[in-house]
Motif scaffolding. Sequence first.
Motif, PDB file in Angstrom:
ATOM      1  N   TYR A 100     -35.151 -42.875  -0.863  1.00  0.00           N
ATOM      2  CA  TYR A 100     -34.587 -42.447   0.412  1.00  0.00           C
ATOM      3  C   TYR A 100     -35.492 -41.385   1.024  1.00  0.00           C
ATOM      4  N   ASP A 101     -35.946 -41.675   2.221  1.00  0.00           N
ATOM      5  CA  ASP A 101     -36.813 -40.758   2.968  1.00  0.00           C
ATOM      6  C   ASP A 101     -38.032 -40.354   2.137  1.00  0.00           C
ATOM      7  N   GLY A 102     -38.588 -41.342   1.416  1.00  0.00           N
ATOM      8  CA  GLY A 102     -39.802 -41.122   0.653  1.00  0.00           C
ATOM      9  C   GLY A 102     -39.611 -40.523  -0.726  1.00  0.00           C
ATOM     10  N   LYS A 103     -38.364 -40.237  -1.116  1.00  0.00           N
ATOM     11  CA  LYS A 103     -38.096 -39.647  -2.433  1.00  0.00           C
ATOM     12  C   LYS A 103     -37.407 -40.666  -3.322  1.00  0.00           C
ATOM     13  N   SER A 104     -37.839 -40.750  -4.579  1.00  0.00           N
ATOM     14  CA  SER A 104     -37.259 -41.700  -5.530  1.00  0.00           C
ATOM     15  C   SER A 104     -36.104 -41.058  -6.292  1.00  0.00           C
ATOM     16  N   TYR A 105     -35.094 -41.874  -6.591  1.00  0.00           N
ATOM     17  CA  TYR A 105     -33.932 -41.428  -7.348  1.00  0.00           C
ATOM     18  C   TYR A 105     -33.614 -42.454  -8.442  1.00  0.00           C
ATOM     19  N   PHE A 106     -33.089 -41.967  -9.558  1.00  0.00           N
ATOM     20  CA  PHE A 106     -32.529 -42.819 -10.625  1.00  0.00           C
ATOM     21  C   PHE A 106     -33.590 -43.703 -11.293  1.00  0.00           C
ATOM     22  N   GLU A 107     -34.680 -43.092 -11.692  1.00  0.00           N
ATOM     23  CA  GLU A 107     -35.758 -43.859 -12.315  1.00  0.00           C
ATOM     24  C   GLU A 107     -35.650 -43.822 -13.846  1.00  0.00           C
ATOM     25  N   ALA A 108     -34.523 -44.217 -14.362  1.00  0.00           N
ATOM     26  CA  ALA A 108     -34.345 -44.277 -15.815  1.00  0.00           C
ATOM     27  C   ALA A 108     -35.225 -45.372 -16.410  1.00  0.00           C
ATOM     28  N   PRO A 109     -35.694 -45.187 -17.638  1.00  0.00           N
ATOM     29  CA  PRO A 109     -36.528 -46.224 -18.292  1.00  0.00           C
ATOM     30  C   PRO A 109     -35.653 -47.360 -18.837  1.00  0.00           C
ATOM     31  N   LEU A 110     -35.076 -48.133 -17.936  1.00  0.00           N
ATOM     32  CA  LEU A 110     -34.118 -49.160 -18.342  1.00  0.00           C
ATOM     33  C   LEU A 110     -34.718 -50.164 -19.315  1.00  0.00           C
ATOM     34  N   LEU A 111     -35.932 -50.603 -19.035  1.00  0.00           N
ATOM     35  CA  LEU A 111     -36.538 -51.608 -19.904  1.00  0.00           C
ATOM     36  C   LEU A 111     -36.764 -51.042 -21.302  1.00  0.00           C
TER      37      LEU A 111
END
Length: 216
Positions: A100-111
């Motif tokens: 959102y607006d160039g900022k990343s959120y919720f980048e958990a290492p799901l794999l």
Amino acid sequence: METYQYSSEFKAAQQKTCDLGYQLDNLKKYTISTGFQELLDEETSIIVNTLYRTFDKYKELGFSPVNKFRTDCFGIHMLIYEYLQTEHINSTITLGSIEYDGKSYFEAPLLNYIQGTTQIPMDEKVNMPVISAHAWITIEDRIIIDATIGSYLINPQNDNQCLGKLIYGDIGKLYTREIQSKYEYCNENKEIDLLLLTYHPVVTGINVFKYLFSID
């Protein structure tokens, strides 16, 4: 975000989910026609009108209802998924990150969690996984329903009692629907700019969702 971009990322998430050994939900082709848009309008109206029960449940469990809602994307979208199943609308829970607006959120290492190379963190007080990813609903490969991200993005610090809006529709033409609760006390702007919001699917399907959250 252009429709084909989300669609290609979603299809890649489906393939990755299959490669990891998890069965996908059954999806079918929907046409974004006037009739289907009207159906989406009707169903999302029903969804927001039934969410008040969830706020009451949060209160009964001792949570601040508004603050709990904005961070409970997994629980809320599980409820929406189950509701859509009863309405015979093919959908799937999708897990990933957002920008959102160039900022990343919720980048958990799901794999890594799924492959077992990184241990899933746990909240020992409630014996539940704590996974910093986002969940939403995908219908076909480009139609989404997201009830919680609007509330999160208007207040990432979780320090007021404002609710954002449910987001839904074709990824190239999103709509919003107001969520109301008797527990909300808010005089602030509750709008986000949908043109600044992009979704990045990583895995998808109820089976991989149940694995991550240890649901039988």
